[in-house]
Write a protein that holds these residues in place. Structure first.
Motif, PDB file in Angstrom:
ATOM      1  N   ARG A 171       0.803  -1.139  -0.084  1.00 26.53           N
ATOM      2  CA  ARG A 171       0.079  -0.107   0.327  1.00 26.53           C
ATOM      3  C   ARG A 171       0.820   1.246  -0.094  1.00 26.53           C
ATOM      4  O   ARG A 171       0.427   2.421   0.370  1.00 26.53           O
ATOM      5  N   GLN A 172       2.197   1.277  -0.265  1.00 19.68           N
ATOM      6  CA  GLN A 172       2.973   2.203  -0.425  1.00 19.68           C
ATOM      7  C   GLN A 172       2.691   3.097  -1.673  1.00 19.68           C
ATOM      8  O   GLN A 172       2.467   2.371  -2.484  1.00 19.68           O
ATOM      9  N   ARG A 173       2.917   4.501  -1.503  1.00 16.98           N
ATOM     10  CA  ARG A 173       2.759   5.276  -2.574  1.00 16.98           C
ATOM     11  C   ARG A 173       4.167   5.896  -3.098  1.00 16.98           C
ATOM     12  O   ARG A 173       4.759   6.016  -2.373  1.00 16.98           O
ATOM     13  N   ARG A 174       4.124   6.019  -4.607  1.00 19.36           N
ATOM     14  CA  ARG A 174       5.131   6.663  -5.170  1.00 19.36           C
ATOM     15  C   ARG A 174       4.547   7.753  -6.256  1.00 19.36           C
ATOM     16  O   ARG A 174       4.004   7.146  -7.181  1.00 19.36           O
ATOM     17  N   THR A 175       4.946   8.851  -5.860  1.00 18.71           N
ATOM     18  CA  THR A 175       4.777   9.782  -7.026  1.00 18.71           C
ATOM     19  C   THR A 175       5.538   9.551  -8.380  1.00 18.71           C
ATOM     20  O   THR A 175       6.613   9.491  -8.320  1.00 18.71           O
ATOM     21  N   LEU A 176       5.010   9.657  -9.414  1.00 19.35           N
ATOM     22  CA  LEU A 176       5.429   9.303 -10.985  1.00 19.35           C
ATOM     23  C   LEU A 176       5.623  10.740 -11.430  1.00 19.35           C
ATOM     24  O   LEU A 176       6.620  10.946 -12.070  1.00 19.35           O
ATOM     25  N   LEU A 177       4.512  11.501 -11.366  1.00 21.52           N
ATOM     26  CA  LEU A 177       4.665  12.790 -12.194  1.00 21.52           C
ATOM     27  C   LEU A 177       3.603  13.778 -11.585  1.00 21.52           C
ATOM     28  O   LEU A 177       2.830  13.456 -10.652  1.00 21.52           O
ATOM     29  N   GLU A 178       4.418  14.843 -11.459  1.00 14.14           N
ATOM     30  CA  GLU A 178       3.596  16.208 -10.728  1.00 14.14           C
ATOM     31  C   GLU A 178       3.118  17.022 -12.139  1.00 14.14           C
ATOM     32  O   GLU A 178       3.559  17.306 -13.087  1.00 14.14           O
ATOM     33  N   ASP A 179       2.137  17.847 -11.670  1.00 12.23           N
ATOM     34  CA  ASP A 179       1.532  19.027 -12.499  1.00 12.23           C
ATOM     35  C   ASP A 179       1.196  18.216 -13.952  1.00 12.23           C
ATOM     36  O   ASP A 179       1.340  18.798 -14.879  1.00 12.23           O
TER      37      ASP A 179
END
Length: 260
Positions: A171-179
């Motif tokens: 259930r860990q999250r990782r940001t791939l793209l911003e904006d």
């Protein structure tokens, strides 16, 4: 319109009405499916034999917290609709039937999934105010079934959106793209481990290579098409078939003069 290019079937856009299915190979008129009155957000199963959809708990379809929804499925060939889940809190609800036999969907503040055979929904993530999260949009499981990507607006007017990958085990999250905007993963070919994340921003479409097994970006985003209607954090007038064919609505206003 919802299209399944594997079985050449599509569902014309119907709003809140009964679902109609047209087989492009041997049918000239769409067939209504019984038990789908006031259906919302229809989506095909991976084999094209079923349609999953939402219904409202009352005749009023507005997304009020008291107006709970049900998730159902119905055979394309005809038959009785089956209820898979009940008591779904409304919001910007969207469905995605994955190849892993789970149906992924969103509620007002959560990302959930339920077995395509039915059962208790499983909550994968909830909105985190500390991360400025407003809701979850367009869930899509990645090949292999180990993770799902989702677009998450981070302000109330939905102008800022990040694309996040959620590990289905930890259930860990990782940001791939911003904006970014509404984002879809498109494989390079059948069974391919690599593909692209495609998203819209400021009226243009961007793509960045993505390794779905290693779950990491390859390189930087590239601007690929300009002038696509509705590209932004909430709307995206484009879609891809399972074979990777792009369909989009151009951002062009055409004046039509009736001829008598």
């Amino acid at each position: 319109m919802f299209f399944d290019d594997r079985t050449r079937q599509f569902i014309p856009f119907q709003g809140n009405a009964s679902i109609q299915v047209l087989n492009c190979i041997n049918e000239l008129e769409a067939r209504p499916l019984a038990g789908t009155d006031d259906a919302m957000e229809p989506t095909f199963s991976p084999d094209g034999n079923w349609v999953a959809f939402l219904t409202s708990s009352s005749q009023m379809t507005k997304a009020l917290l008291s107006n709970l929804r049900q998730l159902k499925k119905v055979p394309v060939a005809g038959g009785q609709a089956q209820t898979l889940a009940q008591g779904i809190t409304p919001g910007h609800t969207e469905l995605e039937w994955g190849d892993d036999e789970w149906i992924y969907f969103t509620s007002v503040d959560s990302l959930l999934r339920v077995r395509s055979s039915g059962g208790a929904p499983e909550t994968l993530a909830t909105v985190d105010p500390a991360r400025r999260e407003i809701g979850f949009f367009t869930p899509q499981p990645l090949p292999g079934g180990g993770a799902v990507i989702v677009s998450i607006p981070t302000n109330r007017d939905l102008t800022d959106t990040r694309v996040v990958m959620i590990d289905l085990v930890t259930r860990q999250r990782r940001t791939l793209l911003e904006d970014a905007g509404i984002t879809r993963y498109v494989p390079s070919g059948p069974g391919a481990d690599r593909g692209h994340l495609v998203y819209g921003r400021d009226g243009a479409m961007f793509a960045v290579a993505f390794d779905a097994i290693k779950r990491e970006l390859i390189g930087s985003p590239v601007r690929v098409i300009d002038g696509v209607r509705g590209l932004g954090p909430r709307n995206a007038s484009f879609g891809f078939s399972s074979s990777g064919t792009l369909v989009y609505v151009p951002d062009v206003v055409t004046d039509v003069t009736p001829a008598w």
